[in-house]
Structures are given as C-alpha cells and as structure tokens.
Design a protein around this motif. Structure first.
Motif, PDB file in Angstrom:
ATOM      1  N   ASN A   1       1.794  -5.896   9.556  1.00 51.32           N
ATOM      2  CA  ASN A   1       3.005  -5.393   8.922  1.00 51.32           C
ATOM      3  C   ASN A   1       4.025  -6.543   8.840  1.00 51.32           C
ATOM      4  O   ASN A   1       3.822  -7.613   9.415  1.00 51.32           O
ATOM      5  CB  ASN A   1       3.555  -4.176   9.669  1.00 51.32           C
ATOM      6  CG  ASN A   1       3.783  -4.469  11.128  1.00 51.32           C
ATOM      7  OD1 ASN A   1       4.165  -5.585  11.477  1.00 51.32           O
ATOM      8  ND2 ASN A   1       3.541  -3.503  11.986  1.00 51.32           N
TER       9      ASN A   1
ATOM     10  N   GLN B   1       2.555  -5.172   3.239  1.00 51.82           N
ATOM     11  CA  GLN B   1       1.746  -5.567   4.390  1.00 51.82           C
ATOM     12  C   GLN B   1       0.915  -6.782   3.993  1.00 51.82           C
ATOM     13  O   GLN B   1       0.731  -7.075   2.814  1.00 51.82           O
ATOM     14  CB  GLN B   1       0.806  -4.415   4.780  1.00 51.82           C
ATOM     15  CG  GLN B   1       1.505  -3.230   5.408  1.00 51.82           C
ATOM     16  CD  GLN B   1       0.508  -2.122   5.749  1.00 51.82           C
ATOM     17  OE1 GLN B   1      -0.057  -1.495   4.863  1.00 51.82           O
ATOM     18  NE2 GLN B   1       0.288  -1.884   7.026  1.00 51.82           N
TER      19      GLN B   1
ATOM     20  N   ASN C   1      -4.365   0.897  11.365  1.00 51.93           N
ATOM     21  CA  ASN C   1      -4.306   1.975  10.382  1.00 51.93           C
ATOM     22  C   ASN C   1      -5.464   2.940  10.658  1.00 51.93           C
ATOM     23  O   ASN C   1      -6.346   2.657  11.463  1.00 51.93           O
ATOM     24  CB  ASN C   1      -4.334   1.416   8.959  1.00 51.93           C
ATOM     25  CG  ASN C   1      -5.515   0.498   8.737  1.00 51.93           C
ATOM     26  OD1 ASN C   1      -6.595   0.744   9.263  1.00 51.93           O
ATOM     27  ND2 ASN C   1      -5.321  -0.571   7.991  1.00 51.93           N
TER      28      ASN C   1
ATOM     29  N   SER D   1      -8.101   3.864   8.974  1.00 50.87           N
ATOM     30  CA  SER D   1      -9.479   3.459   8.668  1.00 50.87           C
ATOM     31  C   SER D   1     -10.007   2.496   9.726  1.00 50.87           C
ATOM     32  O   SER D   1     -11.162   2.588  10.144  1.00 50.87           O
ATOM     33  CB  SER D   1      -9.571   2.846   7.267  1.00 50.87           C
ATOM     34  OG  SER D   1      -8.622   1.828   7.116  1.00 50.87           O
TER      35      SER D   1
ATOM     36  N   ASP E   1      -9.635  -0.534   1.820  1.00 54.66           N
ATOM     37  CA  ASP E   1     -10.234   0.162   2.972  1.00 54.66           C
ATOM     38  C   ASP E   1      -9.543  -0.222   4.275  1.00 54.66           C
ATOM     39  O   ASP E   1      -9.726   0.441   5.295  1.00 54.66           O
ATOM     40  CB  ASP E   1     -11.722  -0.193   3.110  1.00 54.66           C
ATOM     41  CG  ASP E   1     -12.565   0.397   1.990  1.00 54.66           C
ATOM     42  OD1 ASP E   1     -12.031   1.208   1.225  1.00 54.66           O
ATOM     43  OD2 ASP E   1     -13.746   0.030   1.885  1.00 54.66           O
ATOM     44  N   GLY E   2      -8.790  -1.329   4.259  1.00 55.18           N
ATOM     45  CA  GLY E   2      -8.115  -1.800   5.472  1.00 55.18           C
ATOM     46  C   GLY E   2      -9.086  -2.384   6.485  1.00 55.18           C
ATOM     47  O   GLY E   2      -8.746  -2.535   7.657  1.00 55.18           O
TER      48      GLY E   2
ATOM     49  N   VAL F   1      -4.894  -6.772   9.409  1.00 55.06           N
ATOM     50  CA  VAL F   1      -3.731  -6.170   8.743  1.00 55.06           C
ATOM     51  C   VAL F   1      -2.475  -6.482   9.562  1.00 55.06           C
ATOM     52  O   VAL F   1      -2.461  -6.308  10.779  1.00 55.06           O
ATOM     53  CB  VAL F   1      -3.893  -4.637   8.606  1.00 55.06           C
ATOM     54  CG1 VAL F   1      -2.747  -4.046   7.787  1.00 55.06           C
ATOM     55  CG2 VAL F   1      -5.226  -4.278   7.975  1.00 55.06           C
TER      56      VAL F   1
ATOM     57  N   HIS G   1       6.951  -0.969   1.471  1.00 48.86           N
ATOM     58  CA  HIS G   1       6.519  -1.487   2.769  1.00 48.86           C
ATOM     59  C   HIS G   1       5.365  -2.470   2.592  1.00 48.86           C
ATOM     60  O   HIS G   1       4.204  -2.101   2.763  1.00 48.86           O
ATOM     61  CB  HIS G   1       6.088  -0.337   3.689  1.00 48.86           C
ATOM     62  CG  HIS G   1       7.159   0.666   3.928  1.00 48.86           C
ATOM     63  ND1 HIS G   1       8.182   0.444   4.826  1.00 48.86           N
ATOM     64  CD2 HIS G   1       7.388   1.873   3.365  1.00 48.86           C
ATOM     65  CE1 HIS G   1       8.994   1.495   4.804  1.00 48.86           C
ATOM     66  NE2 HIS G   1       8.541   2.376   3.936  1.00 48.86           N
TER      67      HIS G   1
ATOM     68  N   LYS H   1       0.854  -1.190   0.000  1.00 43.09           N
ATOM     69  CA  LYS H   1       0.000   0.000   0.000  1.00 43.09           C
ATOM     70  C   LYS H   1       0.890   1.240   0.000  1.00 43.09           C
ATOM     71  O   LYS H   1       0.590   2.232  -0.623  1.00 43.09           O
ATOM     72  CB  LYS H   1      -0.861  -0.004   1.267  1.00 43.09           C
ATOM     73  CG  LYS H   1      -2.343  -0.104   0.992  1.00 43.09           C
ATOM     74  CD  LYS H   1      -3.112  -0.156   2.296  1.00 43.09           C
ATOM     75  CE  LYS H   1      -4.432   0.563   2.188  1.00 43.09           C
ATOM     76  NZ  LYS H   1      -5.253   0.365   3.395  1.00 43.09           N
ATOM     77  N   TYR H   2       1.957   1.161   0.759  1.00 37.04           N
ATOM     78  CA  TYR H   2       2.971   2.213   0.769  1.00 37.04           C
ATOM     79  C   TYR H   2       4.217   1.604   0.142  1.00 37.04           C
ATOM     80  O   TYR H   2       4.704   0.574   0.616  1.00 37.04           O
ATOM     81  CB  TYR H   2       3.275   2.679   2.197  1.00 37.04           C
ATOM     82  CG  TYR H   2       2.045   2.859   3.045  1.00 37.04           C
ATOM     83  CD1 TYR H   2       1.041   3.738   2.651  1.00 37.04           C
ATOM     84  CD2 TYR H   2       1.873   2.139   4.212  1.00 37.04           C
ATOM     85  CE1 TYR H   2      -0.097   3.898   3.404  1.00 37.04           C
ATOM     86  CE2 TYR H   2       0.728   2.291   4.984  1.00 37.04           C
ATOM     87  CZ  TYR H   2      -0.254   3.180   4.568  1.00 37.04           C
ATOM     88  OH  TYR H   2      -1.380   3.329   5.313  1.00 37.04           O
TER      89      TYR H   2
END
Lengths: 242, 242
Positions: free
Chosen positions: A211, A155, B211, B213, A204-205, A209, A153, A149-150
């Motif tokens: 990392n 995830q 995050n 959201s 939308d997360g 999630v 990085h 997403k970034y």
C-alpha cells in the motif's frame, strides 16, 4: 550556447544517477550487487482482451496469439508480452527479448542478485517500472506497477515473469526484498511465465503488494530499492524447507 | 443423555484441534515449534477516541489514560490495551498481562518461535485473532485483524506489540512468516508498544498486510499459519545487516 546547456544537463543527469546509485548501494550494502536505476513509464493503455486470450491459450498449452482473426497460427508464436503497450507484434518466444529491447527499450541486466531502484514513486497510477534480468541462462521480466484497484487508493504490485514456458518457470524461485527504516519485507515465489498475462497476476494479487504508506516507509526520497535474487528451486514444494 | 452428547462434542473438538495442530506442524516443519490454534473474535465495537488519546499521551512520553475526566492520574496507569473491547479498565503496565488473561481470556504462549494458527479466516470483517507471546523476559501481543479499509474489500493486518514502553520495544525485532503453495512472505520490524494504539498501526498500514486472495493462497482449509519469531535487535538500524 545550446551545446553547453545540453552538456550541463547531461552532467547534472549523471550526477543525479550517480547519487541514486550510491543511495541504493548504501541500502543494499552487500558489495558487488548491481544497482539498476529504473525510470517510470506512464501506462496510457492496457490490452486486457489480448491478455485474457493469451492466458487462456497458455492454460490450454497452446501459445497462440489472439488478434481475433481466425487464421492458422504457428503455436510457437506469442503476442508481445510487454505490459506497457498494446503492441500488435507477435513472434517466437526466442525473439521476445530482442523485441522488448529494440521496440520498447527495456534494459537487460546480468547477475544473480541485482537491485532494482524505481524512481519517482509519487507519479500517479497507472505507472510501470520494467526491466529484464538475465540470470541462470534465462531472461526474466520484472514489473513494478502502481495501480488503483480501489479508486483513490493506489497500490504497488511487483512480480517477476520468466520469458519462457510455464514448465521452465517452475524450475526457478525469485525473491523480492525491501529493507529500510527498521522494516524488512520479503516475497518469494515461483515466477510465472510471460505466456500468462502480467495483468491477471496483478489483478489476482498473487505478487508482492504494497500500500502507499508501506511504499513510503521503504522509499528513500521518492525512490524504492527492491533487491532481486533468482535461484533454481531444488525442491518444488517450498513448504518442506521451512 | 445430555452428558454423553457434551462428551462426544468435546471429543470431536479435541480431534479437530489435534488435526489443525498436525496441519500447522506439517507446514512449519521445524521440530519443536509450538503451534497455537487461535479462534477468531468478532469485533463488535472499537474505541478510537480512547486509542487516539492514548497514542497522543504515548507520543508525549506520558502514559496517562484518557477517559475525558480531568482528574490527576498516576502517569504509570494505562488504559486497557486489548483491541477487542472498549474496556473501561485502567492499570499499571505491569498488570496489563494479567488483566488481558483474566478479563479477556487471551492465551499466553512461551517460546522464542511459535506458530499462530488463525482459524475461520472466512468470517466477515471486522474480526480479530489475538494471543500473547512470552519471550526474552517480555510479553508481546500478536494481533491479526480482518478489516475493510476499502468497503467491500476486506484485508488482513498482522502486527506485534510489546506490553512495555516504546523504549523497551526498540530493543526487539519480530518476524512474521507465511509459507505455503510455493510462496513465502516475511515481515520483519521493531514491535510497537501497546501504549501506541493497535488501531493506528493498522490504519497506517505499518504492518504485514494481506489482501483476501493472498490470504487464501497462504491458508489451508480456512486456517492461516503464521510463524512468529522474536529476537533482540543488536543493531538498531537493520539496514546495515542486509
């Protein structure tokens, strides 16, 4: 000679599978839980426009496909819900499962509680791990996705979707559980319908999630074991249960 | 006139506090749970060098402060563990709690299970929400931090630290729980010692990570309620419990 080489390879694969199965069993010590080893699929292409359109249709209560031709469609037809491929297939909700099995070779597992063992977590993003889960008279799709997403990085995003309508999905609760290295992470939510796009759930997360560092803490030798349980939600508002 | 204005302000504050308290109680319906409203503190400065050195010392089993002067130190002295300020204070582990209360005005709460209600989640990063939690004969520090690990993408990190040694910390398990909007997220882990730096725990991502959201989904009108429970860990390896 080739025959013997292939046989030896197959035996090695079996031993490796058995070893991974044993490891997952050890982590999830509750006897009788089915462990499924899920290999990754590198996602070469996504079809966001199809997904966006499918989602809009689902929100409007119309389950129409969205291939940019203006023909009159059967409202019960849905585009292929497999997030891996931009597949031109469309069909009735009832035959989505057989399409996913036959065309995309996605495994289906039975049982209220299973362990999803995703292998090769180190592979670069975008990568997907997918199975179907048959439980309580319905089929669910579990998607674990590694995505950046970034930039730089990656995830991990995990979600469960019902192969059914949003109204049917509201009757269930799914739980994803990670447990290793004296850490435990549990995510519980109402599954989304496959008519809503998995891509939008992940962007939308609104899912589990992780990392990379947490994923490594929960992984064992490059494999991540996720305990999955599905229940019928007696109370729609989970807040009053706490 | 000024007196009446101030009185009116205080009454409004009390009503607002009461309202937030009621909301948190409603979310965490288990009767008798203590709800603590925690206001944010904008973190103006961090002291990574102090923290890095403190961590090295903790890893080496020596609890020395690290103010770059080579004087002989009492190994029981620790630098200020409050993550908010680059505070020059150093003292014995036994007086860290009173220092945090008196100098940094950090509240302390009693009880095995409490609800931490962080207000004003919309404030820009870096922001911290901090309380101390007194439980099972020990004091713990709960830190919720909003931080931009990836520029432009603030995340929330929550962790619990024992105001004690790493060996003492190994005897406990803490649980952080979010529950709202038909979603539930639980994080369980062994607390880290305040001798290890909270900055490194957060930069390692070895904590509850949300995050923006997800934080919004779990928030109610800009406030995030986190249920906290601390238990003594009977079995060190939590994996066998599952």
């Amino acid at each position: 000679m080739l025959f013997f080489t292939q046989c030896f390879g197959a035996v090695l694969d079996l031993i490796h599978l058995r070893f991974q199965h044993y490891k997952a069993k050890r982590v999830f010590s509750a006897a009788g839980q089915l462990v499924c080893v899920v290999n990754p699929t590198h996602s070469l292409k996504y079809a966001p426009t199809r997904c966006a359109a499918a989602q809009t249709s689902a929100e409007q209560g119309v389950l129409s496909p969205c291939h940019h031709h203006e023909a009159v469609h059967d409202p019960q037809l849905v585009p292929c819900t497999c997030p891996l491929f931009s597949c031109p297939w469309e069909g009735h909700l009832e035959v989505v499962v057989s399409h996913l099995r036959q065309t995309h070779h996605i495994n289906i597992l039975q049982g209220a509680e299973i362990v999803f063992l995703a292998t090769d977590m180190h592979l670069p993003a975008p990568t997907d791990w997918i199975i179907m889960h048959s439980c309580l008279g319905h089929q669910f799709l579990l998607v674990l996705r590694k995505q950046e997403k970034y930039e730089g990085h990656p995830q991990f995003f995990a979600t469960m979707m019902l192969i059914g309508t949003p109204t049917q999905a509201d009757n269930f609760t799914y739980r994803l559980e990670l447990n290793r290295n004296q850490r435990r992470l549990k995510w519980e939510a109402t599954p989304r319908s496959v008519l809503e796009c998995v891509d939008s759930v992940i962007s939308d997360g609104d899912c589990l999630v992780l990392n990379t560092s947490l994923a490594q803490l929960f992984s064992d030798n490059g494999s991540l074991a996720i305990g999955i349980a599905i229940t019928t939600s007696k109370v729609h508002n989970a807040e009053v249960e706490m």
